[in-house]
Enzyme design. Structure first.
Site: not given
Ligand code: NAP
Ligand code: MG
Length: 507
Positions: A211, A285, A319, A416
């Protein structure tokens, strides 16, 4: 679709950064030619609409609904993307289950051949894929071309090599695949996160439902075409685009054996709760708030370059971004002066321009989040140092920024920001540096700049972070494990450690 000519350029000399329209590029800045635009010119086909990839076929979503994917540099619709619902997820899981029966029985060297093939096609199409990534996500073309795409290929090559060597990865044990993996990825490195997830899963004999993130799904669908070209058997990888609800349906599906998630800590916690009473395996992650430390004995010019790269790479949408700078007091004034000068030379503007350093912020909500946190930082007493950039009228932009006078309790030291904003603090002794560095809920990465090897060893052993870089930053390699402690998640990706979540070890 042929790309339009570059709309804007960033002009830089000793004056603050400015972005001027291409039509005015004959203007000289400060009386001299500063910089000529260099738009990427490789042609790329972007379809008006993308379907779901299920059972080896491109299929329409059962709801009949699509959502727009924007180019954040101009707010124009790039394409529309299928909105997958729970029924689409169920079809994808069932395709993955069916494919698992055969794929998991293939000899490792046969699985490896597919992965090598995927890696090679990615390399062949890297220039086009980089453009798709930049247009859909806003990152500078030089980063998608020179970082993301080479890393994507490297991850497939590396894991292709493991496919027939799992007996050596786990001596004396038999590594059986786990089953159907649900993988959910974020928008900051769309293709690279897909590669981090898919390559180890496939190498170990699992099948997948992926996804992608809502704002950056287009490159994943180009990857689906590559999987078809590589003749990967139907159903081994399925890609269901959509929103958070689509991800939730995948998390809650009863026939998923393992979930791998990269994204925010908030959503990660929801996943942990959801799988708590099930047999599903989970790796997370999540977010980070890395401390980046400069000691007085560090090579200051190199350290400043490292700090700049650590926070402004990919607009700070990283991240492991070095978003909290901790400077030893004796060199604070010098470091701050050099940083303030250096950010003026960063070119902000058209991500398709090969000279751009800082591209577009990925989405409007992300821009609003950055603005809100920066305002909070100022309201809490921080001083904002920003370049006075003339930013394009359309699109989502944020100038490179430093906030000084930050204390550990400020929101900009704890939360963050995920944007081009560096919170600057000081320390006196190594012990104080360790205490301050570890004082967040996160534990993903950290960086240390010092001339003393012994200090590096001391810091590395005391910093509570999954990855610690010394005298460098943001260096990645498929052979080295990446992952966090505390609220940054658990499980590792890359290296032998990254295979573990995808195998059941039998004796
Ligand atoms: P996010 O809102 O958590 O979204 C990540 C993914 O999860 C997207 O595909 C999102 O879909 C999906 N998602 C959202 N709500 C969900 C739910 N209730 N159940 C299952 N899946 C769901 O995060 P983001 O804003 O896209 O990314 C930024 C964050 O990711 C930051 O906090 C960053 O630190 C973290 N990050 C961590 C790493 C690592 O390796 N540790 C790497 C990159 C990013 P939608 O896009 O359709 O909402
Ligand atoms: Mg987009």
């Amino acid at each position: 679709m042929p790309r339009k000519a570059s709309r804007s350029i960033a002009v830089v000399d000793e004056h603050p950064v400015a972005v001027v329209p291409v039509s005015e590029r004959r203007l000289s800045f400060g009386g001299k030619w500063a910089y000529a635009p260099a738009p990427e010119s490789v042609p790329v086909k972007i379809a008006p609409r993308y379907e779901l990839f299920v059972g080896g076929k491109m299929v329409a979503p059962k709801s009949g609904k699509y959502f727009p994917s924007l180019n954040p540099a101009n707010e124009k619709q790039l394409a529309e993307v299928a909105l997958g619902n729970a029924a689409d997820v169920a079809a994808a899981v069932s395709a993955a289950r069916k494919a698992f029966a055969k794929w998991s029985k293939l000899p490792g060297r046969e699985r490896g051949k597919y992965l090598y093939r995927i890696a090679r096609i990615v390399q062949e199409k890297a220039r086009e894929l980089a453009i798709v990534e930049t247009m859909d996500g806003g990152k500078p073309i030089k980063e998608s071309r020179d970082f993301d795409l080479p890393q994507v290929a490297a991850h497939f090559f590396y894991h292709a090599g493991w496919a027939d060597k799992l007996d050596y990865a786990f001596p004396g044990r038999k590594a059986a695949p786990v089953g159907v993996c649900g993988q959910i990825i974020p928008w900051n490195f769309p293709l690279l996160m897909a590669a981090w997830k898919l390559a180890p899963a496939l190498a170990c004999g699992n099948t997948v439902v992926l996804k992608p993130a809502e704002t950056t799904s287009v490159s994943a669908m180009h990857l689906a075409e590559i999987l078809r070209e590589a003749e990967l058997p139907d159903g081994v990888v399925n890609i269901v685009t959509g929103a958070g609800e689509t991800g939730r349906a995948l998390v809650e599906h009863a026939d998923v054996d393992k979930l791998a998630f990269t994204g925010s800590t908030d959503v990660g916690k929801l996943l942990a709760k959801s799988v708590a009473a099930t047999k599903k395996r989970l790796t997370l992650e999540l977010g980070g708030k890395a401390a980046h430390l400069i000691f007085e004995d560090a090579p200051i010019d190199q350290a400043v370059e490292g700090i700049i790269n650590g926070i402004f790479f990919n607009q700070g949408h990283v991240c492991c971004a070095g978003s909290r700078l901790l400077v030893q007091e004796g060199v604070f004034a010098k470091v701050l002066r050099k940083l303030s000068d250096r950010i003026k030379t960063l070119r902000v503007g058209d991500p398709m321009d090969k000279n751009t350093d800082i591209g577009a912020i990925n989405s409007k909500p992300q821009l609003e989040k950055i603005r809100e946190l920066v305002q909070a930082g100022v309201a809490e007493g921080g001083e904002l140092i920003q370049t006075r950039c003339a930013l394009p009228a359309k699109g989502y932009w944020f100038p490179p920024s430093l906030i000084t006078g930050v204390t550990a309790s400020h929101r900009v030291a704890q939360e963050e920001i995920f944007g081009p904003v560096l919170s600057v603090m000081t320390f006196r002794t190594p012990e104080e540096a360790i205490e301050r560095a570890n004082n967040t809920p996160y534990g993903l990465s950290a960086g240390v700049w010092t001339d003393k090897g012994s200090k590096i060893f001391k810091m590395v052993s005391k910093l509570r972070a999954g990855v610690v870089w010394a005298n460098t930053y943001n260096k990645f390699d498929p052979t080295s494990p990446f992952g966090g402690y505390k609220e940054s998640g658990f499980g590792r990706e890359g290296g032998v450690h990254g295979l573990l979540p995808y195998v059941r070890l039998e004796s």
